[in-house]
Write an enzyme that holds these catalytic residues in place. Structure first.
Site, PDB file in Angstrom:
ATOM      1  N   LEU A 151    -120.748  -8.014 -21.762  1.00  0.00           N
ATOM      2  CA  LEU A 151    -119.967  -8.246 -20.555  1.00  0.00           C
ATOM      3  C   LEU A 151    -119.911  -6.979 -19.701  1.00  0.00           C
ATOM      4  O   LEU A 151    -120.177  -6.998 -18.501  1.00  0.00           O
ATOM      5  CB  LEU A 151    -118.542  -8.604 -20.978  1.00  0.00           C
ATOM      6  CG  LEU A 151    -117.838  -9.739 -20.311  1.00  0.00           C
ATOM      7  CD1 LEU A 151    -118.598 -11.005 -20.603  1.00  0.00           C
ATOM      8  CD2 LEU A 151    -116.409  -9.859 -20.817  1.00  0.00           C
ATOM      9  N   ALA A 230    -111.238 -10.166 -20.305  1.00  0.00           N
ATOM     10  CA  ALA A 230    -111.420 -10.101 -21.767  1.00  0.00           C
ATOM     11  C   ALA A 230    -110.667 -11.257 -22.433  1.00  0.00           C
ATOM     12  O   ALA A 230    -111.182 -12.377 -22.540  1.00  0.00           O
ATOM     13  CB  ALA A 230    -110.943  -8.746 -22.280  1.00  0.00           C
ATOM     14  N   ARG A 231    -109.451 -10.998 -22.848  1.00  0.00           N
ATOM     15  CA  ARG A 231    -108.543 -12.023 -23.368  1.00  0.00           C
ATOM     16  C   ARG A 231    -107.138 -11.632 -22.958  1.00  0.00           C
ATOM     17  O   ARG A 231    -106.819 -10.443 -22.873  1.00  0.00           O
ATOM     18  CB  ARG A 231    -108.620 -12.105 -24.901  1.00  0.00           C
ATOM     19  CG  ARG A 231    -109.860 -12.808 -25.453  1.00  0.00           C
ATOM     20  CD  ARG A 231    -109.822 -14.317 -25.201  1.00  0.00           C
ATOM     21  NE  ARG A 231    -110.990 -15.006 -25.742  1.00  0.00           N
ATOM     22  CZ  ARG A 231    -112.114 -15.243 -25.081  1.00  0.00           C
ATOM     23  NH1 ARG A 231    -112.239 -14.839 -23.832  1.00  0.00           N
ATOM     24  NH2 ARG A 231    -113.114 -15.886 -25.652  1.00  0.00           N
ATOM     25  N   GLU A 260    -102.705 -20.107 -22.106  1.00  0.00           N
ATOM     26  CA  GLU A 260    -103.602 -20.823 -21.194  1.00  0.00           C
ATOM     27  C   GLU A 260    -103.507 -22.323 -21.445  1.00  0.00           C
ATOM     28  O   GLU A 260    -103.458 -22.726 -22.618  1.00  0.00           O
ATOM     29  CB  GLU A 260    -105.044 -20.348 -21.396  1.00  0.00           C
ATOM     30  CG  GLU A 260    -105.220 -18.878 -21.001  1.00  0.00           C
ATOM     31  CD  GLU A 260    -106.659 -18.386 -21.184  1.00  0.00           C
ATOM     32  OE1 GLU A 260    -107.556 -19.193 -21.482  1.00  0.00           O
ATOM     33  OE2 GLU A 260    -106.871 -17.180 -21.036  1.00  0.00           O
ATOM     34  N   HIS A 279    -109.674 -18.861 -16.409  1.00  0.00           N
ATOM     35  CA  HIS A 279    -110.605 -18.527 -17.514  1.00  0.00           C
ATOM     36  C   HIS A 279    -111.980 -19.151 -17.259  1.00  0.00           C
ATOM     37  O   HIS A 279    -112.462 -19.965 -18.049  1.00  0.00           O
ATOM     38  CB  HIS A 279    -110.049 -18.994 -18.876  1.00  0.00           C
ATOM     39  CG  HIS A 279    -110.733 -18.300 -20.033  1.00  0.00           C
ATOM     40  ND1 HIS A 279    -110.148 -18.111 -21.254  1.00  0.00           N
ATOM     41  CD2 HIS A 279    -111.977 -17.751 -20.137  1.00  0.00           C
ATOM     42  CE1 HIS A 279    -110.982 -17.478 -22.061  1.00  0.00           C
ATOM     43  NE2 HIS A 279    -112.109 -17.252 -21.404  1.00  0.00           N
ATOM     44  N   ALA A 282    -117.032 -16.710 -16.595  1.00  0.00           N
ATOM     45  CA  ALA A 282    -118.410 -16.813 -17.106  1.00  0.00           C
ATOM     46  C   ALA A 282    -119.086 -18.117 -16.700  1.00  0.00           C
ATOM     47  O   ALA A 282    -120.236 -18.350 -17.055  1.00  0.00           O
ATOM     48  CB  ALA A 282    -118.399 -16.697 -18.634  1.00  0.00           C
TER      49      ALA A 282
HETATM   50  P1  NDP Z   1    -119.726  -7.211 -27.144  1.00  0.00           P
HETATM   51  O1  NDP Z   1    -119.503  -7.279 -28.602  1.00  0.00           O
HETATM   52  O2  NDP Z   1    -121.113  -7.236 -26.603  1.00  0.00           O
HETATM   53  O3  NDP Z   1    -119.034  -5.875 -26.571  1.00  0.00           O
HETATM   54  C1  NDP Z   1    -117.736  -5.507 -26.905  1.00  0.00           C
HETATM   55  C2  NDP Z   1    -117.453  -4.124 -26.335  1.00  0.00           C
HETATM   56  O4  NDP Z   1    -116.090  -3.822 -26.598  1.00  0.00           O
HETATM   57  C3  NDP Z   1    -118.279  -3.011 -26.970  1.00  0.00           C
HETATM   58  O5  NDP Z   1    -118.585  -2.034 -26.000  1.00  0.00           O
HETATM   59  C4  NDP Z   1    -117.317  -2.428 -28.003  1.00  0.00           C
HETATM   60  O6  NDP Z   1    -117.506  -1.053 -28.316  1.00  0.00           O
HETATM   61  C5  NDP Z   1    -116.011  -2.561 -27.258  1.00  0.00           C
HETATM   62  N1  NDP Z   1    -114.865  -2.526 -28.157  1.00  0.00           N
HETATM   63  C6  NDP Z   1    -114.617  -3.303 -29.233  1.00  0.00           C
HETATM   64  N2  NDP Z   1    -113.443  -2.943 -29.792  1.00  0.00           N
HETATM   65  C7  NDP Z   1    -112.963  -1.923 -29.036  1.00  0.00           C
HETATM   66  C8  NDP Z   1    -111.807  -1.116 -29.101  1.00  0.00           C
HETATM   67  N3  NDP Z   1    -110.908  -1.253 -30.060  1.00  0.00           N
HETATM   68  N4  NDP Z   1    -111.632  -0.159 -28.144  1.00  0.00           N
HETATM   69  C9  NDP Z   1    -112.562   0.013 -27.160  1.00  0.00           C
HETATM   70  N5  NDP Z   1    -113.683  -0.704 -27.062  1.00  0.00           N
HETATM   71  C10 NDP Z   1    -113.873  -1.654 -27.993  1.00  0.00           C
HETATM   72  O7  NDP Z   1    -118.871  -8.403 -26.528  1.00  0.00           O
HETATM   73  P2  NDP Z   1    -119.028  -9.073 -25.068  1.00  0.00           P
HETATM   74  O8  NDP Z   1    -119.158  -7.994 -24.072  1.00  0.00           O
HETATM   75  O9  NDP Z   1    -120.029 -10.160 -25.090  1.00  0.00           O
HETATM   76  O10 NDP Z   1    -117.612  -9.809 -24.932  1.00  0.00           O
HETATM   77  C11 NDP Z   1    -116.407  -9.071 -25.001  1.00  0.00           C
HETATM   78  C12 NDP Z   1    -115.223 -10.014 -24.945  1.00  0.00           C
HETATM   79  O11 NDP Z   1    -115.086 -10.518 -23.630  1.00  0.00           O
HETATM   80  C13 NDP Z   1    -115.365 -11.270 -25.818  1.00  0.00           C
HETATM   81  O12 NDP Z   1    -114.961 -11.014 -27.145  1.00  0.00           O
HETATM   82  C14 NDP Z   1    -114.455 -12.257 -25.134  1.00  0.00           C
HETATM   83  O13 NDP Z   1    -113.157 -12.185 -25.655  1.00  0.00           O
HETATM   84  C15 NDP Z   1    -114.457 -11.800 -23.689  1.00  0.00           C
HETATM   85  N6  NDP Z   1    -115.215 -12.719 -22.834  1.00  0.00           N
HETATM   86  C16 NDP Z   1    -114.563 -13.339 -21.794  1.00  0.00           C
HETATM   87  C17 NDP Z   1    -115.238 -14.202 -20.966  1.00  0.00           C
HETATM   88  C18 NDP Z   1    -114.535 -14.878 -19.832  1.00  0.00           C
HETATM   89  O14 NDP Z   1    -114.961 -15.958 -19.422  1.00  0.00           O
HETATM   90  N7  NDP Z   1    -113.498 -14.309 -19.289  1.00  0.00           N
HETATM   91  C19 NDP Z   1    -116.667 -14.521 -21.161  1.00  0.00           C
HETATM   92  C20 NDP Z   1    -117.268 -13.797 -22.262  1.00  0.00           C
HETATM   93  C21 NDP Z   1    -116.547 -12.931 -23.046  1.00  0.00           C
HETATM   94  P3  NDP Z   1    -118.895  -0.489 -28.936  1.00  0.00           P
HETATM   95  O15 NDP Z   1    -119.870  -0.542 -27.798  1.00  0.00           O
HETATM   96  O16 NDP Z   1    -118.554   0.885 -29.337  1.00  0.00           O
HETATM   97  O17 NDP Z   1    -119.243  -1.423 -30.064  1.00  0.00           O
END
Ligand code: NDP
Length: 313
Positions: A151, A230-231, A260, A279, A282
């Protein structure tokens, strides 16, 4: 894992018509001898299925071999119980960067160019111009993208394309193209203070739940905007409402919420400079095609005895 039949759960209808995915997946997996069918989650419908593609979790899935989530976030799935039941769980991380990136770019432009105000005024046939100092341009402003995975990558590309400078926050201190400075989570409060836009793109986990609370909102600039794709649980929503009411931050664009659909009596609906989207950051008419590609690749890998794509459990 043996795969004879994959069910497509009716819950995906919130994002695309299930029949679209059934047809597409059936074509793509026909050669592999895998049957694809629409299911409603009842034990009868699932009886001959080895796997399911779904939005929601259902208890009946604990008897399957494989569950594929059409979302990236798997916070609604009971991961421990699936692990104990030897059920493989995969997600759709990797397909949302373009759509969510464009939605975030839209939020950024709407807030700076005041487009949300004109859209609201139009519903009352009102011709109201902004004050001389209300509209501004985003090039040269700084954004902080918290979470730079699938994302975040799509968001970074769009924001740098608009001329913003971007910082990033992630768990691991690994540089990211287009991101000036990558910080780890322990420096979150410090880095968000420099940003005009703080964009949340992390999964909801024990570590991220409530990670944007009163102190983080206070650390943001009073002319800064919070964008949450995100969420909802990543943000302490009542602290956010208070920060918006007290002008501690300038506004927000929110696609996700603690509850939601967002309840009709939520103050977020009516606060100034708050954009609420249901929501759907995407959403794209190609969503089912992207899910089909991931699932088809997983079917191929499973047939070769390899791990499916995006295995979470
Ligand atoms: P990815 O797994 O590709 O990326 C997650 C990112 O978050 C990585 O950069 C990771 O760090 C970082 N991260 C995880 N935990 C932490 C933390 N504690 N502190 C800081 N950074 C952290 O997931 P996506 O990008 O595909 O999706 C992320 C979230 O977005 C999904 O889980 C979902 O909840 C939400 N989402 C929402 C959508 C919407 O329609 N609004 C659509 C799709 C997703 P690192 O790079 O170091 O691993």
């Amino acid at each position: 894992m043996r795969l004879d039949r994959i069910g497509v759960d009716e819950s995906v209808a919130a994002v695309f018509p299930p029949a679209r995915l059934v047809d597409r997946l059936a074509d793509a997996t026909d050669e592999a001898g895998v049957d694809v069918t629409a299911v409603d989650g009842s034990p009868d419908a699932l009886a001959d299925c080895d796997a399911v593609v779904t939005l929601e979790h259902r208890e009946t899935y604990l008897d399957l071999s494989w569950v594929h989530s059409i979302q990236a976030g798997v916070d609604r799935f009971p991961r421990e119980r699936l692990r104990e039941g030897n059920v493989v769980l995969t997600n759709s991380t990797g397909i949302h960067g373009d759509a969510v990136g464009e939605t975030v770019a839209g939020f950024v432009l709407a807030l700076a160019r005041r487009i949300h105000e004109y859209a609201a005024a139009q519903t009352d046939s009102e011709w109201t111009r902004p004050d001389w100092d209300e509209a501004w341009t985003v090039a040269g402003e700084r954004a902080c993208v918290v979470g730079i995975g699938g994302l975040g990558r799509g968001i970074v590309d769009r924001l740098t394309g608009l001329g913003l400078d971007v910082d990033g926050v992630r768990r691991t201190p690994v540089p990211e193209p287009g991101v000036d400075r990558v910080y780890t989570t322990d420096r979150l409060r410090e880095v968000i203070g420099d940003a005009r836009f703080v964009v949340l793109a992390v999964p909801l986990t024990d570590a991220t739940r409530g990670s944007i609370g009163r102190d983080e909102l206070a650390a943001m600039d009073d002319e800064a905007y919070l964008i949450n794709v995100a969420r909802g649980g990543v943000v302490d929503q009542s602290a956010l409402v208070a920060a918006l009411r007290d002008d501690e931050i300038a506004g927000a664009a929110l696609d996700v919420f603690e509850t939601e659909p967002l309840p009709a009596d939520s103050p977020l609906w009516d606060l100034e400079d708050v954009i609420v989207s249901p929501h759907c950051a995407a959403y794209t008419r190609d969503y089912y095609r992207h899910v089909s590609e991931i699932v088809t690749e997983s079917v191929r890998r499973i047939a070769d005895g390899d791990e499916p794509v995006n295995r979470v459990v």
